[in-house]
Scaffold this motif. Structure first.
Motif, PDB file in Angstrom:
ATOM      1  N   LEU A  27      53.867 -20.546  -3.496  1.00  0.00           N
ATOM      2  CA  LEU A  27      53.058 -19.370  -3.840  1.00  0.00           C
ATOM      3  C   LEU A  27      53.883 -18.209  -4.373  1.00  0.00           C
ATOM      4  CD1 LEU A  27      50.427 -19.179  -0.940  1.00  0.00           C
ATOM      5  CD2 LEU A  27      50.087 -20.024  -3.253  1.00  0.00           C
ATOM      6  N   LYS A  28      55.200 -18.368  -4.404  1.00  0.00           N
ATOM      7  CA  LYS A  28      56.055 -17.284  -4.863  1.00  0.00           C
ATOM      8  C   LYS A  28      55.846 -17.058  -6.348  1.00  0.00           C
ATOM      9  CE  LYS A  28      60.845 -15.683  -4.659  1.00  0.00           C
ATOM     10  NZ  LYS A  28      62.229 -16.037  -4.262  1.00  0.00           N
ATOM     11  N   GLY A  29      55.569 -15.774  -6.716  1.00  0.00           N
ATOM     12  CA  GLY A  29      55.336 -15.430  -8.103  1.00  0.00           C
ATOM     13  C   GLY A  29      53.889 -15.532  -8.527  1.00  0.00           C
ATOM     14  N   VAL A  30      53.024 -16.032  -7.646  1.00  0.00           N
ATOM     15  CA  VAL A  30      51.613 -16.181  -7.977  1.00  0.00           C
ATOM     16  C   VAL A  30      50.903 -14.833  -7.811  1.00  0.00           C
ATOM     17  CG1 VAL A  30      49.471 -17.393  -7.423  1.00  0.00           C
ATOM     18  CG2 VAL A  30      51.667 -18.601  -7.278  1.00  0.00           C
ATOM     19  N   GLU A  31      49.982 -14.549  -8.722  1.00  0.00           N
ATOM     20  CA  GLU A  31      49.265 -13.278  -8.669  1.00  0.00           C
ATOM     21  C   GLU A  31      47.886 -13.452  -8.042  1.00  0.00           C
ATOM     22  OE1 GLU A  31      49.115 -11.479 -12.483  1.00  0.00           O
ATOM     23  OE2 GLU A  31      51.299 -11.295 -12.684  1.00  0.00           O
ATOM     24  N   GLY A  32      47.383 -12.307  -7.480  1.00  0.00           N
ATOM     25  CA  GLY A  32      46.068 -12.309  -6.875  1.00  0.00           C
ATOM     26  C   GLY A  32      45.493 -10.897  -6.842  1.00  0.00           C
ATOM     27  N   VAL A  33      44.524 -10.668  -5.950  1.00  0.00           N
ATOM     28  CA  VAL A  33      43.845  -9.374  -5.836  1.00  0.00           C
ATOM     29  C   VAL A  33      43.875  -8.928  -4.374  1.00  0.00           C
ATOM     30  CG1 VAL A  33      41.673  -8.141  -6.185  1.00  0.00           C
ATOM     31  CG2 VAL A  33      42.339  -9.953  -7.770  1.00  0.00           C
ATOM     32  N   ALA A  34      44.150  -7.625  -4.177  1.00  0.00           N
ATOM     33  CA  ALA A  34      44.135  -7.067  -2.817  1.00  0.00           C
ATOM     34  C   ALA A  34      42.697  -6.857  -2.354  1.00  0.00           C
ATOM     35  CB  ALA A  34      44.901  -5.760  -2.774  1.00  0.00           C
ATOM     36  N   ILE A  35      42.339  -7.386  -1.211  1.00  0.00           N
ATOM     37  CA  ILE A  35      40.992  -7.236  -0.642  1.00  0.00           C
ATOM     38  C   ILE A  35      40.918  -5.966   0.209  1.00  0.00           C
ATOM     39  CG2 ILE A  35      39.214  -8.339   0.766  1.00  0.00           C
ATOM     40  CD1 ILE A  35      39.840  -9.763  -1.862  1.00  0.00           C
ATOM     41  N   ASP A  36      42.035  -5.628   0.848  1.00  0.00           N
ATOM     42  CA  ASP A  36      42.125  -4.426   1.681  1.00  0.00           C
ATOM     43  C   ASP A  36      43.250  -3.538   1.166  1.00  0.00           C
ATOM     44  OD1 ASP A  36      40.139  -5.434   3.506  1.00  0.00           O
ATOM     45  OD2 ASP A  36      41.682  -6.710   4.386  1.00  0.00           O
ATOM     46  N   ASP A  37      43.265  -2.297   1.707  1.00  0.00           N
ATOM     47  CA  ASP A  37      44.408  -1.419   1.452  1.00  0.00           C
ATOM     48  C   ASP A  37      45.596  -1.956   2.252  1.00  0.00           C
ATOM     49  OD1 ASP A  37      42.946   0.244  -0.194  1.00  0.00           O
ATOM     50  OD2 ASP A  37      42.326   1.552   1.470  1.00  0.00           O
ATOM     51  N   LEU A  38      46.762  -2.018   1.575  1.00  0.00           N
ATOM     52  CA  LEU A  38      47.950  -2.581   2.225  1.00  0.00           C
ATOM     53  C   LEU A  38      49.063  -1.555   2.253  1.00  0.00           C
ATOM     54  CD1 LEU A  38      48.065  -6.043   0.356  1.00  0.00           C
ATOM     55  CD2 LEU A  38      47.015  -5.572   2.578  1.00  0.00           C
ATOM     56  N   GLY A  39      49.968  -1.708   3.233  1.00  0.00           N
ATOM     57  CA  GLY A  39      51.133  -0.849   3.344  1.00  0.00           C
ATOM     58  C   GLY A  39      52.162  -1.502   4.253  1.00  0.00           C
TER      59      GLY A  39
END
Length: 429
Positions: free
Chosen positions: A372-384
């Motif tokens: 999964l390294k380098g794979v793109e996606g979408v954030a479902i929640d706010d992350l920090g």
């Protein structure tokens, strides 16, 4: 010199004579098969177009029945003299070699050579069936007697496997000449009378230039496949690959096994059809690889390309690469056809190279799913850094953290896998 030329012209005008200015030599020094027939047909064609004679140098243990009988028929209908010569010294022309020698217009042997043992064999067992034996006896007797030779030997070498040395063969009128070497043979047969297409013809050898008719690419390939050792190895490899294909179900093993099985059958195919069979098989393998989505990474298509190249090369006239072209009417049509074939072949090869490179540059799905390294996606929640959440990658929800703040809905990229948590970074927000 002028007197000699004048004499030869008179000889041709006032008598039935054949003046041979060159000698086309065919070396039959292995098992006789379809490739032998093809090679001899080319020699007769060349000799016909260039006023030559054909010299068959026989040193063979025998061979297949059908090609041998076809060779005998070709010699009987040949418009040029065909000389059979068991050579070099201490050689032999057994079985099919004897059949061919007895069917030539002039039969000759070197001093310490042997002929005979003509009983047919099937699967290593001598044939004793009267129908087969009587047919062969009648044919060989008829051919031998047509040239004024001893028909009794034709019968005995089949029924009793009689063998004769050179001196005995000459004594009993089985052959016409005993000669030490090729030069000696040509001197002895010069001026002899031969039966050429049922016409008594005087053979005049005006030149002794020897032109060797070598096997073509397809003839050499078929000769190699017909070798018993090669045939056994191919059969064993095909069996092992079929076993591997049964255990693993891998397409490469299945394809390789089929290739070996089909190639092993090429030894029985008429040589004239071998090139076409190679082209068809190569094209089928390439298309199979393409339809499989290049799952074999070009291995099957690569073999197909090799077969295609060999098949296309065999489409050229047999003597083109030796520098002596057989005359063919409407040669320009053949040239156009060959250029079209070459263009198709080049197109196939370019397509194969493109597909192989594309497949190898693309990351395999298994590698993507495991790293999964380098794979793109979408954030479902706010992350920090201290606020983990969920991201959506490959349609699945994953627990994730980020070293910098990432807002919900932003595009992210997987940087690292930390156990069951993904470490991501923002790409676009």
């Amino acid at each position: 010199m002028r007197k000699i030329v004048f004499f030869l012209l008179l000889l041709v005008v006032f008598s039935q004579a054949y003046v041979a200015s060159s000698v086309y030599v065919v070396e039959i020094d292995n098992v006789i098969g379809p490739y032998t027939l093809s090679q001899m047909q080319r020699a007769i064609s060349l000799a016909t177009q260039h006023n030559g004679l054909v010299l068959l140098l026989l040193s063979t243990p025998g061979g297949l029945a059908d090609p041998t009988l076809q060779i005998m028929k070709e010699i009987g209908n040949s418009p040029v003299p065909v000389v059979g010569y068991v050579y070099p010294d201490y050689s032999y022309a057994w079985s099919a070699g004897t059949y061919i020698l007895m069917s030539t217009h002039i039969a000759a042997m070197a001093p310490h050579t042997v002929i005979g043992s003509c009983q047919p064999i099937a699967g290593g067992t001598p044939i004793n069936e009267s129908k087969t034996l009587n047919a062969l006896i009648g044919y060989l007797e008829t051919v031998s007697k047509s040239y004024g030779r001893n028909g009794t030997f034709a019968r005995l070498c089949i029924t009793r496997n009689v063998n004769l040395g050179a001196e005995d063969a000459l004594k009993y009128r089985v052959i016409d000449v005993v000669a030490v070497e090729i030069g000696d043979l040509l001197k002895k047969i010069n001026g002899s009378v031969v039966l050429l297409r049922n016409q008594k013809t005087e053979l005049v050898i005006a030149g002794a230039e020897l032109r060797y008719v070598k096997p073509t690419l397809t003839e050499s390939l078929q000769m190699w496949i017909s070798d018993p050792v090669v045939s056994s190895v191919l059969s064993l490899l095909a069996f092992l690959l079929l076993l591997a294909a049964f255990l693993t179900g891998h397409p490469i093993a299945v394809a390789a096994a089929i290739i070996l099985l089909v190639i092993s059958m090429f030894s029985f195919l008429p040589t004239a059809w071998l090139g076409l069979a190679l082209i068809i098989m190569g094209a089928v393998l390439i298309m199979a690889e393409v339809l499989m989505g290049m799952s074999a990474h070009g291995a099957v298509a690569g073999v197909g390309a090799v077969l295609l190249i060999i098949g296309f090369l065999s489409a050229y006239p047999a003597n083109l690469f030796s520098g002596e072209l057989i005359h063919i009417r409407d040669w320009w049509l053949i040239q156009i056809g060959l250029y079209i074939n070459i263009a198709i072949l080049v197109g196939f090869i370019v397509f194969i190279v493109y597909k192989v490179v594309a497949v190898h540059r693309q990351r395999p799905p298994s590698e993507i799913l495991t790293s999964l390294k380098g794979v793109e996606g979408v954030a479902i929640d706010d992350l920090g850094p201290d606020s983990p959440g969920f991201v959506k990658v490959f349609g699945e929800y994953w627990k994730a953290v980020s070293g910098v703040p990432v807002r919900r809905g932003c595009r992210i990229r997987v940087v690292e896998i930390l156990g069951d948590t993904l470490k991501v970074e923002p790409v676009q927000c």
